[in-house]
Write a protein that holds these residues in place. Structure first.
Motif, PDB file in Angstrom:
ATOM      1  N   UNK A  80       0.821  -1.205   0.000  1.00 25.64           N
ATOM      2  CA  UNK A  80       0.000   0.000   0.000  1.00 25.64           C
ATOM      3  C   UNK A  80       0.856   1.257   0.000  1.00 25.64           C
ATOM      4  N   UNK A  81       1.920   1.260   0.797  1.00 21.46           N
ATOM      5  CA  UNK A  81       2.812   2.420   0.825  1.00 21.46           C
ATOM      6  C   UNK A  81       3.521   2.571  -0.512  1.00 21.46           C
ATOM      7  N   UNK A  82       3.937   1.449  -1.079  1.00 21.76           N
ATOM      8  CA  UNK A  82       4.599   1.497  -2.388  1.00 21.76           C
ATOM      9  C   UNK A  82       3.638   2.040  -3.442  1.00 21.76           C
ATOM     10  N   UNK A  83       2.352   1.665  -3.334  1.00 22.69           N
ATOM     11  CA  UNK A  83       1.344   2.177  -4.277  1.00 22.69           C
ATOM     12  C   UNK A  83       1.116   3.669  -4.070  1.00 22.69           C
ATOM     13  N   UNK A  84       1.026   4.108  -2.813  1.00 17.97           N
ATOM     14  CA  UNK A  84       0.797   5.523  -2.522  1.00 17.97           C
ATOM     15  C   UNK A  84       1.976   6.389  -2.972  1.00 17.97           C
ATOM     16  N   UNK A  85       3.169   5.816  -2.977  1.00 16.52           N
ATOM     17  CA  UNK A  85       4.347   6.585  -3.380  1.00 16.52           C
ATOM     18  C   UNK A  85       4.275   7.007  -4.843  1.00 16.52           C
ATOM     19  N   UNK A  86       3.406   6.352  -5.601  1.00 17.05           N
ATOM     20  CA  UNK A  86       3.261   6.701  -7.020  1.00 17.05           C
ATOM     21  C   UNK A  86       2.172   7.748  -7.251  1.00 17.05           C
ATOM     22  N   UNK A  87       1.495   8.159  -6.185  1.00 18.02           N
ATOM     23  CA  UNK A  87       0.461   9.181  -6.291  1.00 18.02           C
ATOM     24  C   UNK A  87       1.075  10.582  -6.155  1.00 18.02           C
ATOM     25  N   UNK A  88       0.493  11.590  -6.797  1.00 18.72           N
ATOM     26  CA  UNK A  88       0.982  12.964  -6.614  1.00 18.72           C
ATOM     27  C   UNK A  88       0.716  13.429  -5.185  1.00 18.72           C
ATOM     28  N   UNK A  89       1.539  14.347  -4.697  1.00 21.43           N
ATOM     29  CA  UNK A  89       1.410  14.825  -3.315  1.00 21.43           C
ATOM     30  C   UNK A  89       0.056  15.493  -3.062  1.00 21.43           C
ATOM     31  N   UNK A  90      -0.545  16.050  -4.113  1.00 16.15           N
ATOM     32  CA  UNK A  90      -1.822  16.766  -3.952  1.00 16.15           C
ATOM     33  C   UNK A  90      -3.009  15.934  -4.448  1.00 16.15           C
ATOM     34  N   UNK A  91      -2.979  14.626  -4.176  1.00 22.63           N
ATOM     35  CA  UNK A  91      -4.081  13.773  -4.638  1.00 22.63           C
ATOM     36  C   UNK A  91      -5.396  14.239  -4.007  1.00 22.63           C
ATOM     37  N   UNK A  92      -6.546  14.043  -4.693  1.00 18.63           N
ATOM     38  CA  UNK A  92      -7.853  14.494  -4.191  1.00 18.63           C
ATOM     39  C   UNK A  92      -8.159  13.900  -2.819  1.00 18.63           C
ATOM     40  N   UNK A  93      -8.761  14.676  -1.960  1.00 22.03           N
ATOM     41  CA  UNK A  93      -9.023  14.241  -0.584  1.00 22.03           C
ATOM     42  C   UNK A  93     -10.169  13.237  -0.475  1.00 22.03           C
ATOM     43  N   UNK A  94     -10.931  13.033  -1.566  1.00 22.29           N
ATOM     44  CA  UNK A  94     -12.057  12.101  -1.500  1.00 22.29           C
ATOM     45  C   UNK A  94     -11.972  11.025  -2.579  1.00 22.29           C
ATOM     46  N   UNK A  95     -10.782  10.847  -3.170  1.00 19.83           N
ATOM     47  CA  UNK A  95     -10.636   9.858  -4.224  1.00 19.83           C
ATOM     48  C   UNK A  95     -10.113   8.527  -3.715  1.00 19.83           C
ATOM     49  N   UNK A  96      -9.723   7.669  -4.661  1.00 19.29           N
ATOM     50  CA  UNK A  96      -9.226   6.325  -4.341  1.00 19.29           C
ATOM     51  C   UNK A  96      -7.950   6.404  -3.505  1.00 19.29           C
ATOM     52  N   UNK A  97      -7.029   7.288  -3.852  1.00 20.84           N
ATOM     53  CA  UNK A  97      -5.771   7.394  -3.116  1.00 20.84           C
ATOM     54  C   UNK A  97      -6.012   7.790  -1.667  1.00 20.84           C
ATOM     55  N   UNK A  98      -6.969   8.672  -1.434  1.00 19.01           N
ATOM     56  CA  UNK A  98      -7.284   9.099  -0.071  1.00 19.01           C
ATOM     57  C   UNK A  98      -7.823   7.931   0.757  1.00 19.01           C
ATOM     58  N   UNK A  99      -8.670   7.109   0.139  1.00 15.49           N
ATOM     59  CA  UNK A  99      -9.205   5.944   0.852  1.00 15.49           C
ATOM     60  C   UNK A  99      -8.092   4.947   1.162  1.00 15.49           C
ATOM     61  N   UNK A 100      -7.195   4.777   0.207  1.00 20.81           N
ATOM     62  CA  UNK A 100      -6.057   3.876   0.408  1.00 20.81           C
ATOM     63  C   UNK A 100      -5.161   4.389   1.535  1.00 20.81           C
ATOM     64  N   UNK A 101      -4.933   5.697   1.559  1.00 22.76           N
ATOM     65  CA  UNK A 101      -4.109   6.306   2.604  1.00 22.76           C
ATOM     66  C   UNK A 101      -4.734   6.115   3.979  1.00 22.76           C
ATOM     67  N   UNK A 102      -6.064   6.233   4.047  1.00 20.24           N
ATOM     68  CA  UNK A 102      -6.752   6.086   5.329  1.00 20.24           C
ATOM     69  C   UNK A 102      -6.585   4.675   5.887  1.00 20.24           C
TER      70      UNK A 102
END
Length: 239
Positions: A80-102
């Motif tokens: 999950x961390x490796x996947x998040x590292x490929x996201x931009x720093x300003x990813x949307x707060x309510x998108x897929x990346x935000x749910x993954x981060x949570x």
């Protein structure tokens, strides 16, 4: 030395990294991570073969420890961390990346701590001993001999060591050997080489120390983390 406003998780995917923070040295072997809260000055030095991922966490975003620590990282968190590292720093707060981060942060809170740290203290005399043994970990000088070097009585140095580090001199030096060994082994050094660098009379004596401290031999330890350097495999016959 530097610091970040956000908390920082340094995850070792391969190799190892050594961090200095809060008057302690932290070793991050494969599939472990060091957590550094925001505002804590620190430095990091990686082995030549290291592959690292960094996760920055906004203050208050998760109930992570308020002090530096090493965390064991599950395969799920690693991915999950490796996947998040490929996201931009300003990813949307309510998108897929935000749910993954949570989910990743919720899981991180429950990750067990590992004792891969060496307290070195801000005391000048303890620091001098730590610096000398870091340069030459094979130095087997006794507590009495170190006391003479730092112009103290043996009893005073023994009390100072416990007060500043929480460990006796013997336990503290063993912890230093463990930190050095993990870093060297993860960096690709052979068990034989590490045992010699730490001043052990035999490979088996070193393996015994390692097993008592971590519950497994060097080869078993890295196999369990699916991060076995070729040099460890070659030395497996000693175990």
């Amino acid at each position: 030395m530097h610091e970040h406003r956000k908390g920082q998780l340094i995850l070792a995917l391969h190799g190892a990294v050594t961090c200095t923070a809060d008057n302690e040295i932290w070793i991050v072997p494969p599939n472990c991570a060091v957590w550094i809260p925001g505002g804590v000055p620190h430095s990091a030095r990686a082995t030549a073969n290291a592959r690292l991922t960094y996760l920055f966490v906004e203050p208050g975003a998760a109930k992570l420890p308020e002090e530096c620590c090493t965390l064991s990282i599950s395969p799920m968190i690693r991915e999950m961390v490796d996947r998040l590292a490929r996201e931009p720093a300003d990813y949307p707060s309510h998108g897929h990346a935000a749910r993954l981060a949570r989910v990743a942060l919720d899981e991180l809170v429950d990750m067990p701590r590992e004792r891969f740290n060496l307290p070195i203290s801000g005391n000048a005399k303890i620091r001098a001993i730590a610096d000398a043994l870091t340069v030459d970990p094979s130095d087997r000088s006794t507590l009495a001999e170190w006391a003479k070097r730092v112009a103290m009585s043996e009893r005073s140095l023994a009390r100072l060591m416990i007060r500043e580090t929480g460990l006796t001199f013997g336990r503290w030096r063993q912890q230093l050997h463990l930190v050095v060994a993990l870093r060297q082994l993860a960096g690709g050094a052979s068990v034989h080489t590490v045992a010699a660098e730490l001043g052990y009379e035999s490979v088996n004596a070193f393996i015994t120390m390692f097993k008592k401290a971590l519950g497994s031999t060097p080869a078993q330890y890295f196999v369990e983390r699916r991060a076995l350097p070729p040099s460890i495999l070659k030395e497996g016959r000693h175990e």
